[in-house]
Design a protein around this motif. Structure first.
Motif, mmCIF file in Angstrom:
data_model
loop_
_atom_site.group_PDB
_atom_site.id
_atom_site.type_symbol
_atom_site.label_atom_id
_atom_site.label_comp_id
_atom_site.label_asym_id
_atom_site.label_seq_id
_atom_site.Cartn_x
_atom_site.Cartn_y
_atom_site.Cartn_z
ATOM 1 N N ALA A 52 1.685 -19.258 -1.410
ATOM 2 C CA ALA A 52 0.392 -19.019 -0.959
ATOM 3 C C ALA A 52 0.178 -17.823 -0.863
ATOM 4 O O ALA A 52 -1.178 -17.382 -0.647
ATOM 5 N N GLY A 53 0.249 -16.980 -1.804
ATOM 6 C CA GLY A 53 -0.337 -15.998 -2.064
ATOM 7 C C GLY A 53 -0.420 -14.155 -1.086
ATOM 8 O O GLY A 53 -1.086 -13.927 -1.139
ATOM 9 N N HIS A 54 0.618 -14.601 0.152
ATOM 10 C CA HIS A 54 1.134 -13.898 0.786
ATOM 11 C C HIS A 54 1.216 -12.689 0.635
ATOM 12 O O HIS A 54 1.083 -12.191 -0.779
ATOM 13 N N VAL A 55 0.607 -11.421 1.221
ATOM 14 C CA VAL A 55 1.155 -9.308 1.599
ATOM 15 C C VAL A 55 2.276 -9.054 2.587
ATOM 16 O O VAL A 55 1.058 -9.551 3.074
ATOM 17 N N LEU A 56 3.464 -9.435 1.957
ATOM 18 C CA LEU A 56 4.561 -9.237 2.712
ATOM 19 C C LEU A 56 4.821 -7.561 3.318
ATOM 20 O O LEU A 56 5.139 -6.663 2.228
ATOM 21 N N TYR A 57 4.562 -7.057 4.624
ATOM 22 C CA TYR A 57 4.973 -5.978 5.098
ATOM 23 C C TYR A 57 6.317 -5.916 5.504
ATOM 24 O O TYR A 57 6.299 -6.290 6.658
ATOM 25 N N MET A 58 7.342 -5.427 4.450
ATOM 26 C CA MET A 58 8.519 -5.715 5.858
ATOM 27 C C MET A 58 8.920 -4.123 6.069
ATOM 28 O O MET A 58 9.372 -3.320 4.810
ATOM 29 N N CYS A 59 9.151 -3.716 7.337
ATOM 30 C CA CYS A 59 9.828 -2.629 7.770
ATOM 31 C C CYS A 59 11.387 -2.971 8.367
ATOM 32 O O CYS A 59 11.488 -3.590 8.562
ATOM 33 N N LEU A 60 12.095 -2.199 8.058
ATOM 34 C CA LEU A 60 13.492 -1.536 7.768
ATOM 35 C C LEU A 60 13.773 -1.271 9.341
ATOM 36 O O LEU A 60 14.870 -0.885 9.336
ATOM 37 N N ASP A 61 13.138 -0.363 10.057
ATOM 38 C CA ASP A 61 13.260 0.020 11.115
ATOM 39 C C ASP A 61 14.926 1.081 10.651
ATOM 40 O O ASP A 61 15.517 1.648 11.437
ATOM 41 N N SER A 62 14.374 2.008 9.682
ATOM 42 C CA SER A 62 16.198 3.058 9.327
ATOM 43 C C SER A 62 16.269 3.904 9.787
ATOM 44 O O SER A 62 17.575 4.540 9.806
ATOM 45 N N LEU A 63 14.900 4.732 10.528
ATOM 46 C CA LEU A 63 15.506 5.193 11.236
ATOM 47 C C LEU A 63 16.768 5.803 12.896
ATOM 48 O O LEU A 63 17.750 6.594 12.721
ATOM 49 N N VAL A 111 22.277 -1.249 9.639
ATOM 50 C CA VAL A 111 21.179 -2.381 9.709
ATOM 51 C C VAL A 111 20.034 -2.874 8.307
ATOM 52 O O VAL A 111 19.597 -3.715 7.832
ATOM 53 N N ALA A 112 19.104 -1.791 8.632
ATOM 54 C CA ALA A 112 18.076 -1.396 7.467
ATOM 55 C C ALA A 112 18.830 -1.162 6.058
ATOM 56 O O ALA A 112 17.681 -1.681 5.513
ATOM 57 N N SER A 113 19.914 -0.600 5.627
ATOM 58 C CA SER A 113 19.774 -1.347 4.811
ATOM 59 C C SER A 113 20.610 -2.765 4.101
ATOM 60 O O SER A 113 20.443 -2.875 3.130
ATOM 61 N N ALA A 114 21.186 -2.833 4.922
ATOM 62 C CA ALA A 114 21.593 -4.441 4.819
ATOM 63 C C ALA A 114 20.432 -5.634 4.970
ATOM 64 O O ALA A 114 20.202 -6.603 3.679
ATOM 65 N N ILE A 115 19.350 -5.779 6.285
ATOM 66 C CA ILE A 115 18.324 -6.278 5.125
ATOM 67 C C ILE A 115 17.845 -5.652 4.468
ATOM 68 O O ILE A 115 16.912 -6.921 3.593
ATOM 69 N N GLY A 116 17.455 -4.894 3.687
ATOM 70 C CA GLY A 116 16.818 -4.695 2.600
ATOM 71 C C GLY A 116 17.140 -5.087 1.373
ATOM 72 O O GLY A 116 16.834 -5.736 0.480
ATOM 73 N N ALA A 117 18.897 -4.233 1.448
ATOM 74 C CA ALA A 117 18.961 -5.350 -0.021
ATOM 75 C C ALA A 117 19.236 -6.728 0.165
ATOM 76 O O ALA A 117 19.630 -7.577 -0.672
ATOM 77 N N PHE A 169 -2.387 -11.521 5.104
ATOM 78 C CA PHE A 169 -1.051 -10.498 5.570
ATOM 79 C C PHE A 169 0.543 -10.771 7.140
ATOM 80 O O PHE A 169 -0.051 -11.338 7.732
ATOM 81 N N LEU A 170 1.424 -10.936 6.319
ATOM 82 C CA LEU A 170 2.394 -10.799 6.893
ATOM 83 C C LEU A 170 3.307 -9.535 6.908
ATOM 84 O O LEU A 170 3.223 -8.956 6.260
ATOM 85 N N GLU A 171 3.981 -9.567 8.211
ATOM 86 C CA GLU A 171 4.951 -8.569 8.928
ATOM 87 C C GLU A 171 6.056 -8.586 9.321
ATOM 88 O O GLU A 171 6.414 -9.802 10.067
ATOM 89 N N PHE A 172 6.885 -7.823 8.536
ATOM 90 C CA PHE A 172 8.355 -8.351 9.736
ATOM 91 C C PHE A 172 9.101 -6.865 10.104
ATOM 92 O O PHE A 172 8.936 -5.940 9.586
ATOM 93 N N HIS A 173 9.739 -6.734 11.223
ATOM 94 C CA HIS A 173 10.136 -5.833 11.980
ATOM 95 C C HIS A 173 11.099 -5.713 12.988
ATOM 96 O O HIS A 173 11.044 -6.730 13.589
ATOM 97 N N PRO A 174 12.378 -5.252 12.240
ATOM 98 C CA PRO A 174 13.391 -5.758 13.115
ATOM 99 C C PRO A 174 13.389 -5.463 14.760
ATOM 100 O O PRO A 174 13.947 -5.948 15.782
ATOM 101 N N LEU A 228 17.253 -10.169 16.383
ATOM 102 C CA LEU A 228 17.804 -10.331 14.606
ATOM 103 C C LEU A 228 18.282 -11.538 14.295
ATOM 104 O O LEU A 228 17.400 -11.961 13.052
ATOM 105 N N GLY A 229 18.883 -11.911 15.275
ATOM 106 C CA GLY A 229 19.518 -13.022 14.583
ATOM 107 C C GLY A 229 18.558 -13.961 14.270
ATOM 108 O O GLY A 229 18.981 -15.269 13.139
ATOM 109 N N ARG A 230 18.260 -14.457 15.897
ATOM 110 C CA ARG A 230 16.885 -15.782 15.748
ATOM 111 C C ARG A 230 15.975 -14.914 14.344
ATOM 112 O O ARG A 230 14.998 -16.481 14.399
#
Length: 635
Positions: free
Chosen positions: A430-441, A446-452, A225-230, A404-406
């Motif tokens: 590697a067969g990972h599971v990536l959960y990307m939270c974009l923090d759109s609220l 920025v959330a829209s740009a990251i997701g796109a 499990f991998l996670e990304f949260h801005p 976020l830049g880093r």
């Protein structure tokens, strides 16, 4: 001609009265035989005939009562990991909850219920339990009307072949209708199958994230499990969206895809060219492009890249003595005396001399197209250049600011940052599971740009997979797709199946997609790439219309009864008459208003090329219910 018999189960079970009369006739015949009022042989035949009629009528009455008892619906159901494992034992089948195939007879029953108060005809669910049905009625406190699922008393576990979901799946439903539970079911199955799973969630659903974590702990390695949260970069991984590419122009197209969809064509082309010039220059210098470098050289100027490129070019062309060339020495002297015009303040004297020498003393046949593009940008009016890239710079600045830049432009040589650097190629291998939270609220732009940008990178990765062959299956889940949809996602929906990407998109209304893409026609065009549709409760009328159009139409029968009576002119003359007429009309398979009355977690679906089902998703619990401790876990 009528295609099937007309039925009206929403009434009193009059057959029970007839059954009672036939049973009484059976008893009367038996009594007459005992009293020798009838010959025994004749009495036995009459008794058997009456008993048969009584049983037949009782069966008809029971059928009506069973259908009426089913109108209490089904309560929401929670299942534990062991039960979920038992239900998803076959990896080639996708478990879609519990329900039944929707047939025209169910549409007929549903249209009939719309004409009456269903509460007046609801029977006790105890009758269903008595007949062997496992049923838990829907409590009155739950949202939605129970009779929608109750038009069929029997339900079963619903499965469809995994290969039927290659063409993409759309999950549509209003807020709190059950999209998170549905995605949790599908994500858990994908993780158990061993798929590479990528989840793009703009709002950070706790339920969905916890389901993915539990599934990874139960079925995969600890570090899967991998996670990304801005907002919390220190807890997740760093993502390099500029790592995977086959041609440098791909990066320019990738950046262009995150521009607002209403950007004018000319400005979009200028933005693409601005990015492409920098990318080509960095690649020519054997430097790996990143978002931070692109932002620096587009906003600050191309001068550093151009100067390094010219130095490299002259060293290859004139060897070590290129600075001693007479024309070069003359131009350097004039530049340092200020005799050469500066296009911008960032232009150094050496660079001015290098450019002038390149323009006037290098033959056209020996020039580099990469340097020609950089010189063109260098000579461009700085103020006008900033105007034509005005749509690009704000987005790049958002993606390269602060932590976020880093995270999006990772430096592999930074000893103070030990977070893993990932890209979609490494995630797939590697067969990972990536959960990307974009923090759109808090930050929707920025959330829209990251997701796109993530979708653009994934589309490029899909292209590489398609060109090279040999890949692992990727299950892509995009929640709130209206926030991030762009042309790369449409390309994934259109061609991703051949690259092994199984996409599931969730949205609330068609209007959300139309606002993102510019028009409802564009939204419908994008949704046309999704072959399967799962519709939970929806309150938006255009969305409802889109759903029922997908489900198609069926024949609905209507019974019309007429009574008339009259008195003629002559005293005592009286006439009366009655008539019954059954008419057939073409109506929607699912009435439009019914979509707004569905209980939570319940849905209508069109899957596998038009197969209609009515189902309900169970809630996945972290522990098995106490009532089921004896069930054995199934691998």
């Amino acid at each position: 001609m009528l295609t099937r018999a007309y039925e009206m189960p929403w009434r009193r079970a009059y057959e029970a009265y007839a059954s009672a009369i036939w049973l009484a006739a059976t008893c009367a015949t038996a009594v007459m035989a005992v009293r020798s009022q009838l010959p025994v042989n004749i009495a036995m035949l009459l008794a058997c005939a009456c008993l048969g009629m009584a049983v037949w009528r009782a069966a008809q009455a029971a059928r009506i009562m069973v259908l009426r008892a089913a109108l209490t619906g089904r309560a929401m159901q929670a299942i534990g990991p062991r039960e979920q494992e038992r239900l998803t034992r076959n990896p080639d089948q996708v478990f879609l909850g519990f329900g039944f195939d929707w047939q025209p007879v169910h549409s007929q029953r549903l249209y009939g219920l719309s004409q009456i108060d269903y509460r007046a005809y609801t029977a006790s669910p105890a009758l269903l339990r008595l007949l062997g049905y496992q049923v838990t009625p829907q409590p009155d406190a739950e949202i939605g009307l129970p009779y929608i699922h109750g038009v069929e008393p029997r339900e079963r576990a619903l499965y469809r072949p995994l290969q039927n979901f290659e063409g993409g799946t759309l999950l549509v439903g209003t807020t709190q209708s059950g999209k998170g539970v549905a995605l949790s079911n599908l994500v858990t199955q994908a993780i158990r199958r061993g798929d590479v799973v990528i989840i793009i969630d703009p709002k950070n659903s706790r339920r969905l994230k916890d389901s993915a974590i539990r599934a990874c702990r139960r079925y995969r390695e600890a570090d899967t499990f991998l996670e990304f949260h801005p907002a919390f970069p220190e807890t997740g991984v760093r993502l390099d969206f500029a790592f995977n590419w086959q041609k440098p122009t791909e990066l320019a197209s990738r950046i262009q895809s995150i521009l607002p969809p209403d950007t004018a064509g000319s400005f979009g082309a200028f933005s693409w060219d601005a990015v492409n010039v920098v990318v080509q220059g960095l690649v020519d210098l054997e430097e790996r492009p990143s978002l931070a470098k692109l932002t620096r050289y587009i906003e600050g100027g191309i001068e550093p890249v151009l100067e390094q490129s010219l130095r490299r070019f002259y060293e290859a062309r004139f060897r070590q003595g290129w600075r001693e060339h007479p024309d070069m020495k003359r131009l350097l002297g004039e530049a340092h005396r200020g005799n050469l015009k500066r296009p911008s303040e960032a232009s150094g004297a050496d660079l001015l001399a290098f450019v002038a020498f390149y323009e006037h003393h290098v033959p056209q046949s020996q020039r580099s197209k990469v340097i020609d593009s950089q010189v063109r940008v260098f000579r461009h009016n700085r103020e006008h250049y900033q105007k034509i890239t005005a749509n690009l710079l704000p987005i790049l600045s958002m993606l390269t600011s602060g932590d976020l830049g880093r995270s999006l432009s990772p430096d592999p040589f930074d000893p103070n940052d030990r977070r893993a650097i990932m890209n979609f190629e490494k995630i797939e291998r590697a067969g990972h599971v990536l959960y990307m939270c974009l923090d759109s609220l808090p930050d929707p732009s920025v959330a829209s740009a990251i997701g796109a940008l993530a979708l653009a990178d994934l589309a490029a990765s899909a292209g590489m997979r398609y060109n090279l062959g040999g890949y692992r299956r990727i299950s892509l889940f995009v929640d709130e797709v209206g926030n991030v949809i762009n042309q790369p996602l449409i390309e994934i929906l259109n061609k991703g199946a051949e690259g092994g990407i199984y996409t599931t998109c969730a949205m609330q209304t068609l209007a959300d997609l139309a606002r993102r893409l510019g028009s409802e026609d564009a939204a419908r065009m994008a949704l046309g790439n999704l072959n399967n549709l799962i519709a939970l409760r929806s309150k938006d009328r255009p969305t409802q219309d889109f759903v029922v159009e997908t489900f198609g139409k069926t024949s609905i029968h209507t019974l019309r009864v007429g009574l008339n009576e009259g008195i003629d002119a002559h005293l005592g003359d009286f006439s009366a008459g009655s008539s019954a007429q059954i008419t057939e009309t073409r109506e929607e398979m699912i009435p439009v208003d019914v979509l707004g009355k569905l209980p939570n977690l319940q849905y209508f679906a069109s899957v596998s090329g038009g197969r209609l089902i009515k189902g309900r998703f169970p809630i996945l619990g972290s522990e098995d219910p106490a009532a089921k401790p004896r069930r054995r876990a199934t691998a």
